[in-house]
Every structure is written in structure tokens, then in C-alpha cells.
Design a protein around this motif. Sequence first.
Motif, PDB file in Angstrom:
ATOM      1  N   UNK A  83       5.448  -2.002   3.839  1.00  0.00           N
ATOM      2  CA  UNK A  83       5.326  -2.364   2.804  1.00  0.00           C
ATOM      3  C   UNK A  83       6.463  -1.324   1.793  1.00  0.00           C
ATOM      4  N   UNK A  84       7.362  -2.243   1.059  1.00  0.00           N
ATOM      5  CA  UNK A  84       8.078  -1.450  -0.040  1.00  0.00           C
ATOM      6  C   UNK A  84       7.437  -0.816  -1.337  1.00  0.00           C
ATOM      7  N   UNK A  85       7.601   0.081  -1.722  1.00  0.00           N
ATOM      8  CA  UNK A  85       7.067   0.840  -2.867  1.00  0.00           C
ATOM      9  C   UNK A  85       6.355   0.077  -4.199  1.00  0.00           C
ATOM     10  N   UNK A  86       7.229  -1.277  -3.960  1.00  0.00           N
ATOM     11  CA  UNK A  86       6.802  -2.248  -5.227  1.00  0.00           C
ATOM     12  C   UNK A  86       5.813  -2.986  -4.222  1.00  0.00           C
ATOM     13  N   UNK A  87       5.858  -3.103  -3.601  1.00  0.00           N
ATOM     14  CA  UNK A  87       4.097  -4.628  -2.660  1.00  0.00           C
ATOM     15  C   UNK A  87       3.141  -3.019  -2.823  1.00  0.00           C
ATOM     16  N   UNK A  88       3.282  -2.306  -1.980  1.00  0.00           N
ATOM     17  CA  UNK A  88       2.214  -1.138  -2.131  1.00  0.00           C
ATOM     18  C   UNK A  88       1.510  -0.547  -3.706  1.00  0.00           C
TER      19      UNK A  88
END
Length: 596
Positions: A343-348
Motif C-alpha cells: 500500500x502507499x503510505x497514505x493508504x497505510x
Amino acid sequence: MSTNHANADRIVLTGLSARGYHGLLPFERTEGQLFTADVTVFLGERGTAVAAVTDSLDDAVNYVDIAREVVGVIEGEPVGLLETLAERISDAVLALPRVSAVEVTVHKPQAPLDVAFDDVSVSIARDADSAAEMTPAAEPGAVAPAAEPVAESRPVVEPLAQPDVEPAAVQPAEAGAAQPTVPAEAPVVPELPDVPDLAAGTPVPAAPLAAPPAAPAGGPLPAGPVAPSESGVAQPPAVAPTGTPEAPAAAPVPEAAVAPVPPQPPVDPLTVRPQAPAQLVIALGGNVGGVVPSLRTAVNTLRQTDGITVTTVAPLARTAAVVSDGVEQPDYLNTVVLATTTLSPREVLAVCQGLEAAAGRVRTRPQGPRTLDADIITYEGVTSTDPELTLPHPRAAQRAFVLVPWAQADPFAEIGDQSVAALAESAPDRDGVRWLALDWLDSDHLPALPTGQYVAPPEAEPEPVAPVEPEAAVVPESAAPVEPVAPAEPEAAPSADADPAEAARAVPAEPEQAAQQQPVVPAAPAQPVPVEPARPEPIAPAQAEPVVPPQPDQNQPEPPAAPRFSGDGDAAGADAGEWTAPPAWNDVIGRNGRDL
Ligand SMILES: Nc1ncnc2c1ncn2[C@@H]1O[C@H](COP(=O)(O)OP(=O)(O)OP(=O)(O)O)[C@@H](O)[C@H]1O
Ligand SMILES: Nc1nc2c(c(=O)[nH]1)N=C(CO)CN2
């Protein structure tokens, strides 16, 4: 590779990884990214024969030296091309004694490609003879030795696993870019576009998020677990989001080779998914409500989240609350989850916020008490100063409540190039780590003490303050000096049968340190307090279980008076201010924070 080495003894090191600043794009030079090298080192005429007999490193090629050389080059002077990097690694390894030839493959899995891909690599083979023939004045790697067969000297660029790459998207980028030190004929195999890019290219943002221009920092995020899309793998997030990557003008690409890509605004790198699973460290903590069930639910949710693979769950630590406003709080239970993610950092971050929401977290004030706090501590290769998502977490390196369990889970972990284990020992709140429970996820017998405050024994003779109501009575363990907290070795972790009084003795020895921590309440009250078993959170997991209440210590002497403590950071017991009964632990653990 020369065929005469085909049967030679060799040492093979694969996946030697380090951060380098190589590449043609400006942000690659400033932000850096992951480079990985595979090296096959062919030994000279006698191969390993002598070392095998003497069993002495003196007669061997030390693979530690090989690794050091390779990493030294990766972390060393930046170069533009993978070809140059491979050549320099080759030179460095060939310079080691007893090395007769070397094969080097350099991987750049986070190369700024605007298509989905797994890896891009350059492979070369060199032998000591051909290296010696190279022009001494030449930059290492700049000129392929004329005497070397083309087939051996020509770097092979291998973009891997790119089935979906449109022909138009495959451009000679690094290879085609004007590089004065590279012979025109050298990199003939087109490399995937190592160019364009954050600024003018079309990286693929994480699917659930809006298109890059519509995904401002702090923009709406999915509030729950996010499943990665098949096509969502995009350019690496190894870029600080605060800087706007420059247009690729500095990396000239032949006109005809550039795909007609319309200019687009910069992509928020925090929305970009990694091309290979990225290492992830998440810290979990809570001090209100059924913390253990909340933490277990959080771990289980992470385990079930598409795009996150939990690899290790740290021990559970009971920690004194670290506060910035001087307002007392119950102790926390803290742990750390190690994972990899696509996942992308923002998704995490969205996943973490989903965990908090599921635990019924209501934000009262910064660093206030909470049912669950889930922070991203590090996300491999990503640094960010964005207040919405700062990476690494800006305060983690000073927080023993993060560092201690993290170091237990990964003794070699680093944050900002510093050893987590070492930082853990010197963190200001180190003595506030009361104990660790190793098997907290599965054990039916949690350590006897849940959260709840703990009062350090008064240092001075406490003055009588007010009659203490039995319900509110909190009893100092002892007025005598206490032993410092033992280092949190796993072996030292209390078992399910841990004596609460034993844990209660684990208090800070230093008054200054005690003052930095929360006023604390004795874990083992002299008189039984009404104890409610912890009720599961509304979202309690199947295995949610009540926390074992502390057992009163019958041997505890009656306290002469209620302890005094300061809520504003004075040493426990030394403050002349009004004494207030802190919440008993069962208030915290059993009533879901209603009384706080
Ligand atoms: N690395 C990070 N992990 C989680 N949240 C972060 C991170 N960096 C910034 N934030 C932002 O911090 C904001 C506040 O988070 P939170 O309420 O958990 O802070 P806090 O727990 O009170 O304090 P602390 O961040 O010191 O633990 C969130 O809205 C989130 O967007
Ligand atoms: N011991 C401890 N103290 C804290 C914690 C925490 O998780 N543990 N979290 C905070 C804000 O996130 C502030 N203080």
C-alpha cells in the motif's frame, strides 16, 4: 563473464542493499533510493582450496569485505547510470585480493518509471585482467575495455516483469540520456524510462486514492482497510513530499525517445505504492477501555488487510504515559507491529486511522488518553515532513514506549541510521517501561496488571493530606528507595502469574526521570478495590478476554497517608499542591474510559 571462470570457486552475495543517490533526475540525487546488488566473486587459481584446508580467514576472501565494498560504492559518490554503478562495484570487488573475476547485477527497484514494474537491473561481468587493461585515467566504469569482448563488457539492462508496458512507454532513459562518461555504444539495450517522472510523467497513484492532483496532503482517505489494485504498483515513494520534483530538463533525453506525455502536476509521493513490498513499522498503544482487546483486534485487522503482511508482533509493554501537557494519564499498553506493505503510505495511514476508529477512539487533545493509537513509525524508503503523515514518525526515536518493544521484535532495527535498541535504552521514558508480556496475543493469562496508573513512592516524608476514602485509596508500594527498572529482557517479562507487587516495584529510580513521567498509582492496592472485569470493546474480537485484575498484596503495610504527586512534572510526592486521587486502574480498564 569469461567462460574460463565457469567452474571457478566463487562467493555469491545477493540482495546487498543500501540507499544511494544515483540517477539522472534531480530528486534522485537529493532523496536517494534503494539499490540492491548481487555479486558473484570468482576466486583465483586456487579457489577456496587453501582456506578450506587452513580454515583461516587469512586465506579466504572475506565476504564481509565484499559486502562492505559493494555497499560503500552504493552509498558513495552518486553516478548517473546503473551501468556506471555496476562498473564501480566491479572495480571495488576486483581490487580485493584473490578475486579473479566478478559478476555484478545492480537493481533499482524504485526507479522512477511511469509504468508498473518489479525491478530494473544492469548486469556486467568483469575479470581482473580486463579491469587492469582499462585506461588508468578513465573513470571507473566509464569506458568498457576495448580488449574485452563486447558480449562481456556490455551491460545488460533487464527490466523485469513488465507485461503491461506499452511499447511507447519503454524509452531509453538512463541509457539514452546524454552522459559524458559513457561511451555511446555501451548501453544499447533500452532501459525503461528512468526519467519522467514525478513532475511530467504519469506515475500510477494508488488506486483507491484520487488522481495525484486531486490528492492533496490530508485529503480524504479511505477510512478502512484498503485492498491494493492490481495495477496500482507505481513509482517508488522515496521522495520527500514537501519538495516539488523538478522537471526532467536536467536529464536530457533524446527528443525522439520521449513519449508525448502532457505535463501534469507533481504527484504526492505518499500516494504512490511501492514497486516491491516496503518494510513497515506501526506502533500501537492505548490506555483507555479494554486496551488488550483493542490491541488484539488491531493486530488481527492488520493481518487481514490486503496489502499488509504482518511479519512480527512485538511484546506488549506497560508504559508510563508520556505527556506534553502535564495532565496525568493512566499507564499505556504499547506494542509494535512489523510488516511489509504494497500500500502507499497514505493508504497505510488510512488503515491505521481505521483501526483507531474501530476501537472507538475519540480525539480529545493531542497526546490525550485514547482507546487506541496507531502510528506509522517508518515506511521503508520514505521520508516526509507533511504534518498529515510525517515519516519517520517525528517523535518515535525519543519514545521508549515505541523503541523498547520494537527492539524486542527486531534487535537490529534502525531509525534514522540509529540503532533502535540503543535509542531505547537512552530514551527519557525508558524507566517508564514497566514490563513486557511476550505472549500477549495468545495467552489466556495476561500479566496481572493491566493499564492503570502507578504512583511512585514518595521521596520525602509525605505530609498527611486528607483522609483517604477506601475506594479512592491508592497505596504506595514503599517509601523506601526502589530498584531501577530492569532492562526489558524477554526472560524478565512477567508471566501470567506475575505478582502485581513485583511489577509495582518497577518504578523509576531517578527522581528526575520520575518527574518526567506521569504521576503513577500503585499497581497493587493495599485494600481490594472493586474490580470490574474488562468489558470488551464494542468491536471486541472473538478472543477478547477480560483482563486479570490485580491481586491485592496482603503483606502491604497500611500507608501513613495518601501519596502526593504533582500533575505538572514535579517529582512524585514532592509537590505541595492539592492531591487528587488518580483513577484506579479498574476505572480505566473496565469501563471503557467513561470515568476519565
Ligand atoms: N507517522 C504518522 N503516523 C500517524 N499519524 C501521523 C503521522 N504523522 C503525522 N500524523 C498525523 O498526526 C495526526 C495526529 O495523530 P494522533 O492524534 O495520533 O497524535 P497523537 O497520538 O496525539 O500524538 P503523537 O503523534 O505524538 O503520537 C493525525 O491526524 C495524522 O494525520
Ligand atoms: N507510554 C505512552 N505514552 C504515550 C503514548 C503511548 O502510546 N504510550 N502515546 C502518546 C500519543 O500518541 C503519548 N504518550
